[in-house]
Write an enzyme that holds these catalytic residues in place. Structure first.
Site, short mmCIF file in Angstrom:
data_model
loop_
_atom_site.label_atom_id
_atom_site.label_comp_id
_atom_site.label_asym_id
_atom_site.label_seq_id
_atom_site.Cartn_x
_atom_site.Cartn_y
_atom_site.Cartn_z
CG HIS A 87 36.79 15.17 21.07
ND1 HIS A 87 37.04 13.99 21.76
CD2 HIS A 87 37.60 15.33 20.19
CE1 HIS A 87 38.11 13.47 21.51
NE2 HIS A 87 38.60 14.27 20.11
CD GLU B 218 32.31 13.84 24.03
OE1 GLU B 218 32.62 14.58 22.93
OE2 GLU B 218 32.93 12.82 24.58
CB CYS C 36 35.55 14.44 26.77
SG CYS C 36 35.86 15.19 24.70
#
EC number: 3.5.4.33
Length: 154
Positions: free
Chosen positions: A53, A55, A86
């Site tokens: 992801h 992040e 995250c």
């Protein structure tokens, strides 16, 4: 608005992710000095990595650059509410503030779903500011998924 320039950069990363066929989420991590230390868009498909992801990618890059697993004083800008994975990484990295655009009622981990920072087990609770650039983030996500639905109906 003081958050707009960094959120604009996160939105650029989200647009680049969409162009690669990734879910359009972008993130930017800013040091206490105000310097951008990492920026990325989702790369889960490209890397065949469910943890890639936006992040997670910026946290990894910033930690590597700092040679530390902690990022105190840093601010994370992300176009979509972070998921539980995250959010847990944000807490573990001791990021000071999270600024996000669109809410994620289905998979969010901050204000929806798991609400990671609300648990007593959270090692660190960052300041959270939501709704910054939400309209642009939502429009990008809706457009991306609408196009995918249209492709799948052919």
């Amino acid at each position: 608005m003081r958050f707009a320039p960094h959120m604009d950069t996160a939105l650029e990363e989200a647009q680049a992710a969409a162009a690669r066929g990734e879910v359009p989420v972008g993130a930017v991590l800013v040091a206490p000095s105000g310097q951008v230390v990492a920026r990325a868009g989702n790369r889960t498909r490209e890397l065949s990595d469910p943890s890639a992801h936006a992040e997670m990618l910026v946290i990894r890059a910033a930690c590597a650059a700092a040679a530390s697993e902690r990022l105190p004083g840093h601010v994370l800008y992300v176009t979509l509410e972070p998921c539980a994975m995250c959010a847990a990484a944000i807490a573990a990295a001791r990021i000071a503030r999270v600024v996000y655009g669109a809410a994620d009622p289905k998979s969010g981990g901050v204000a929806h779903g798991a609400r990671v920072f609300s648990h007593p087990q959270a090692h660190h609770v960052p300041e959270v500011i939501d709704g910054i650039g939400a309209a642009a983030s939502e429009a990008l996500l809706k457009g991306f998924f609408a196009a995918r639905r249209d492709l799948s109906s052919d």
